[in-house]
Design a protein around this motif. Sequence first.
Motif, PDB file in Angstrom:
ATOM      1  N   GLU A   1      -8.116   3.463  -7.185  1.00 24.37           N
ATOM      2  CA  GLU A   1      -7.867   4.020  -8.507  1.00 24.37           C
ATOM      3  C   GLU A   1      -9.179   4.358  -9.211  1.00 24.37           C
ATOM      4  O   GLU A   1      -9.287   5.384  -9.898  1.00 24.37           O
ATOM      5  CB  GLU A   1      -7.066   3.020  -9.350  1.00 24.37           C
TER       6      GLU A   1
ATOM      7  N   PRO B   1       2.073   1.607  -4.402  1.00 25.57           N
ATOM      8  CA  PRO B   1       0.963   1.050  -5.185  1.00 25.57           C
ATOM      9  C   PRO B   1       1.388   0.421  -6.510  1.00 25.57           C
ATOM     10  O   PRO B   1       0.656  -0.417  -7.051  1.00 25.57           O
ATOM     11  CB  PRO B   1       0.067   2.282  -5.425  1.00 25.57           C
TER      12      PRO B   1
ATOM     13  N   LEU C   1      -6.447  -1.541  -4.158  1.00 26.06           N
ATOM     14  CA  LEU C   1      -5.832  -0.543  -5.032  1.00 26.06           C
ATOM     15  C   LEU C   1      -6.732  -0.212  -6.222  1.00 26.06           C
ATOM     16  O   LEU C   1      -6.796   0.938  -6.661  1.00 26.06           O
ATOM     17  CB  LEU C   1      -4.468  -1.051  -5.523  1.00 26.06           C
TER      18      LEU C   1
ATOM     19  N   LEU D   1       0.826  -1.208   0.000  1.00 30.39           N
ATOM     20  CA  LEU D   1       0.000   0.000   0.000  1.00 30.39           C
ATOM     21  C   LEU D   1       0.861   1.260   0.000  1.00 30.39           C
ATOM     22  O   LEU D   1       0.433   2.306  -0.500  1.00 30.39           O
ATOM     23  CB  LEU D   1      -0.942  -0.004   1.213  1.00 30.39           C
TER      24      LEU D   1
END
Length: 249
Positions: free
Chosen positions: A171, A111, A167, A108
């Motif tokens: 995003e 990324p 993620l 994290l």
Amino acid sequence: MTGHENLWMRPERPARGPRPSFSRAALAQAAIRIADAEGLEAISMRRLAAELGAGTMSLYRYVTGKDEVFDLMVDTTVGEYLPEDRRPPDDWADGLRLLAWQVRRTTLRHPWLAPLAAGRPQTGPNSARLLETALGMLDGLGLSIDEMLTLVGAVFAYVNGYIQSELAEVEGLRRTGLTLAQRLAGHLSYIQSLIATGNYPMLERMTKEAGREYTAADDRFAYGLDRLLDGIAASLRARGGSEGPASSR
């Protein structure tokens, strides 16, 4: 330097020629800084050279090209999974749990790591140390090496899958400029139309009851990880290889 030579087998300081002005470690750290701030697409040999205050062609004394820079980046960040000053717990489940959390925290922070690592073999020194450590946690339980590899792989598959989902959600929200609530609201009418058919009782129950437990990403990750480790522990107990629950909860 040829592209067929293994990066980790080549000496960092060549036998002939001028003394290196920096190291592969410095090159990797420069690339990581760029990727953390701007993404992988911002990395080029020219940009790296500027970051290091060196000529672009000088970088080719350290790596054959950007692909080997990526190898260095992955192996360097994998090193963050296993801090040098911290020994893993004696209990295999506690060790794998600690490792899983460290992998998630590291990924994290970076990324770009998950998609980059997924598409390339990890054979560097830190990757080897990671595998040695993870397998060592299961040593002595009466498992074959193939069984140990499969169990370690299952834990990593859970962690990586969870992270990829996290993620992707972040995003998606960044790309649309919407909050999660706004994004879900856009699908509400369709979901209600499905429920109205009477064919989706679990979907209806989800809309009415979900969100009362394990609402935070950390809580959901912990719950799934503990159930996975519990399952491994149960299978070991069944064969007489381990005793005691794996869950930390």
